[in-house]
Design an enzyme around this catalytic site. Structure first.
Site, short mmCIF file in Angstrom:
data_model
loop_
_atom_site.label_atom_id
_atom_site.label_comp_id
_atom_site.label_asym_id
_atom_site.label_seq_id
_atom_site.Cartn_x
_atom_site.Cartn_y
_atom_site.Cartn_z
N GLU A 1 -56.25 18.79 -8.50
CA GLU A 1 -56.04 18.70 -7.05
C GLU A 1 -55.71 20.06 -6.44
O GLU A 1 -55.20 20.14 -5.33
CB GLU A 1 -54.92 17.71 -6.75
CG GLU A 1 -53.53 18.15 -7.16
CD GLU A 1 -53.18 17.83 -8.61
OE1 GLU A 1 -51.99 17.84 -8.94
OE2 GLU A 1 -54.10 17.57 -9.40
N HIS B 1 -58.78 6.18 -9.09
CA HIS B 1 -59.41 7.51 -9.15
C HIS B 1 -60.55 7.66 -8.15
O HIS B 1 -60.83 8.78 -7.70
CB HIS B 1 -59.91 7.77 -10.57
CG HIS B 1 -58.82 7.99 -11.55
ND1 HIS B 1 -58.14 9.17 -11.66
CD2 HIS B 1 -58.24 7.15 -12.46
CE1 HIS B 1 -57.22 9.09 -12.61
NE2 HIS B 1 -57.25 7.84 -13.11
N ARG C 1 -53.03 27.45 9.48
CA ARG C 1 -54.14 26.72 10.09
C ARG C 1 -54.81 25.80 9.07
O ARG C 1 -55.25 24.70 9.41
CB ARG C 1 -55.16 27.68 10.70
CG ARG C 1 -54.69 28.34 11.99
CD ARG C 1 -55.87 28.83 12.81
NE ARG C 1 -56.64 29.85 12.13
CZ ARG C 1 -56.42 31.16 12.27
NH1 ARG C 1 -55.44 31.59 13.06
NH2 ARG C 1 -57.17 32.03 11.63
N ASP D 1 -60.89 10.76 -5.74
CA ASP D 1 -62.08 11.61 -5.61
C ASP D 1 -62.51 11.76 -4.16
O ASP D 1 -62.88 12.84 -3.71
CB ASP D 1 -63.22 11.04 -6.44
CG ASP D 1 -62.96 11.12 -7.93
OD1 ASP D 1 -62.03 11.87 -8.33
OD2 ASP D 1 -63.68 10.46 -8.70
N ASN E 1 -53.45 8.73 -6.97
CA ASN E 1 -54.37 8.21 -8.00
C ASN E 1 -53.82 6.95 -8.63
O ASN E 1 -54.56 5.98 -8.87
CB ASN E 1 -54.59 9.28 -9.08
CG ASN E 1 -55.84 10.10 -8.84
OD1 ASN E 1 -56.73 9.69 -8.09
ND2 ASN E 1 -55.91 11.27 -9.45
N ASP F 1 -52.32 23.05 -3.19
CA ASP F 1 -52.16 21.87 -4.02
C ASP F 1 -51.90 20.66 -3.13
O ASP F 1 -51.10 20.72 -2.20
CB ASP F 1 -51.00 22.07 -5.00
CG ASP F 1 -50.98 21.01 -6.08
OD1 ASP F 1 -51.71 21.17 -7.06
OD2 ASP F 1 -50.25 20.02 -5.92
N ILE F 2 -52.64 19.54 -3.41
CA ILE F 2 -52.42 18.31 -2.64
C ILE F 2 -51.11 17.69 -3.11
O ILE F 2 -50.90 17.46 -4.31
CB ILE F 2 -53.59 17.34 -2.84
CG1 ILE F 2 -54.90 17.97 -2.35
CG2 ILE F 2 -53.34 16.03 -2.10
CD1 ILE F 2 -56.13 17.11 -2.54
#
Length: 451
Positions: A338, A309, A358, A313, A304, A296-297
């Site tokens: 995300e 947006h 990594r 993206d 955003n 998950d970012i």
């Protein structure tokens, strides 16, 4: 042709397009569509039996060569029957006549007709075609030779001897022999028959016989051309059906690929990941475990909200490309929003935590400034788990999601692993075991009291 089919057929794509997940901007006017070529030839074949253009003629001739033995064998049997009937008529005609050659040519002609039967049983195409051409040429020359010998002896030719070349000429109508050979043979036979008729007959009889030979040659030519036209039209219709079926299969395959691609990032989507996960979990073993991870970012909503947006993206695309590059043979998919998912099998000695680290470092190495958190970079949190046996995919994903939640709550930009808990018997099973134990104890007490 649809855009998906154009892509899979290898058409040139616009710069920056990466495959079926992008819009393939192509100029279809530059493509040599085989289906369109077949349709053009179909329209032309309706009025002409001329050779096709380009590869179509090569395909037609190769198919005809491949199908020739199947048609040549029954035609050879028909030719044997006709030749035997002609030879029998010649034998009856020469009996009691004072012809100089006697019955020998008629017997030889009958032998050639009988010899065609075992020849039709041959399986090697080249020998079958060569033998057929030799037999037809030999029988034709023999019949013409008899007419010229009768003219040389200054005698009247019997009716069977005049009809014999005409029967051979009629049998060449629509024969499966090579087109050029049949055309030249029929024309030569008609010309020689006319000359022989004028030599062996006189006056009106010669004119009638010659007119019959010429008319028959014209009929044979017309029928042969019509059959060639029908054969070519049949070939084109078969080719059209094959190409339409092939094109449909290509388009279906392209649609299936597009259905499993994420349109924004160009990597696989959740549908593709779920199918791959089930397939891998059925093969999971203690000596070949499967690692499943959710990524998950971090603080993506803030990105955003602050940058818009479109920037979000672009961030998703860059992260997806880097994950796919850093993951190597692992399966990478966008799981939603995300969130991404990773799936890979572990070999002996592999450390899943090290491989997931990594990936985290690769995204951090992109140096994407986080507009919603000044001074910070875009990072990811990873939660992973292991499957060492066949399991329900929802259970495995739930463990990975638990690990991801822990990574989020413990500061983000980190990797957490969730281990599989040992199996615990459910309450119903424990109750049944207790009932069995109590029943056995009651039986033992009863036996002791009775003793």
């Amino acid at each position: 042709m649809s855009l998906a089919a154009v892509y899979l057929l290898g058409a040139q794509r616009a710069p920056g397009s990466q495959g079926p997940e992008c819009d393939p901007r192509v100029d279809e006017s530059t493509l040599g569509d085989p289906l369109e070529a077949v349709q053009r030839e179909l329209a032309h074949t309706e009025v002409s039996a001329a050779p096709f253009q380009g590869e179509l003629e090569v395909l037609y001739q190769s198919e005809r060569e491949a199908r020739r033995p199947a048609f040549l064998k029954p035609w050879l049997k028909l030719w044997s029957l006709g030749q035997s009937a002609v030879a029998s008529g010649l034998l009856l005609a020469v009996q009691g006549s004072d012809l100089p050659f006697g019955a020998a040519p008629a017997v030889l002609c009958l032998s050639l007709g009988v010899l065609a039967l075992p020849l039709s049983w041959m399986s090697q195409p080249s020998l079958l075609l060569g033998g057929t051409m030799v037999l037809v040429a030999a029988a034709t020359l023999l019949q013409l030779a008899m007419l010229f010998l009768v003219a040389w002896a200054d005698q009247t030719a019997p009716l069977a001897m005049i009809v014999a070349p005409l029967v051979t000429l009629a049998l060449l109508c629509g024969s499966p022999l090579p087109t050029r050979w049949s055309r030249i043979g029929a024309s030569s036979l008609a010309l020689a028959t006319i000359l022989a008729d004028f030599a062996a007959l006189s006056g009106r009889d010669a004119l009638v016989a010659s007119a019959g030979a010429l008319t028959l040659r014209l009929v044979v030519g017309h029928v042969s051309r019509r059959l060639s036209q029908l054969n070519r039209e049949s070939f084109l219709l078969r080719r059209q059906a094959e190409l339409q079926l092939e094109q449909g299969q290509i388009e279906r395959g392209a649609m299936e690929r597009l259905a499993k691609m994420d349109a924004l990032t160009g990597i696989s989507n959740r549908r593709a990941f779920d199918g791959c996960l089930i397939e891998h979990l059925t093969r999971a073993r203690p000596n070949s475990p499967v690692c499943v991870a959710l990524l998950d970012i971090d603080y993506f909503k803030a990105l955003n909200d602050s940058a818009g947006h479109l920037s979000g993206d672009e961030c998703l695309r860059r992260v997806a490309v880097e994950l796919r590059k850093a993951a190597g043979p692992a399966f990478v998919a966008r799981y939603g929003g995300e969130e991404f998912a990773i799936l890979f099998e572990l070999a002996e000695g592999d450390d899943p935590l090290e491989r997931l680290e990594r990936l985290r470092e690769a995204v951090l190495g992109l140096d994407i400034a986080h507009p919603g958190r000044p001074g910070e970079l875009v990072t990811i949190s990873i939660g992973g788990t292991m499957a060492v046996e066949a399991e329900n995919s929802r259970v495995v994903l739930d463990r990975a999601d638990t690990a991801l939640y822990r990574a989020k709550t413990q500061g983000r930009n980190r990797v957490e692993m969730e281990t599989k808990l040992p199996r615990v018997a459910d309450t119903a099973s424990l109750k049944r075991l207790l009932d069995v134990a109590n029943h056995g104890r009651n039986i033992a007490w009863t036996q002791r009291d009775s003793a």
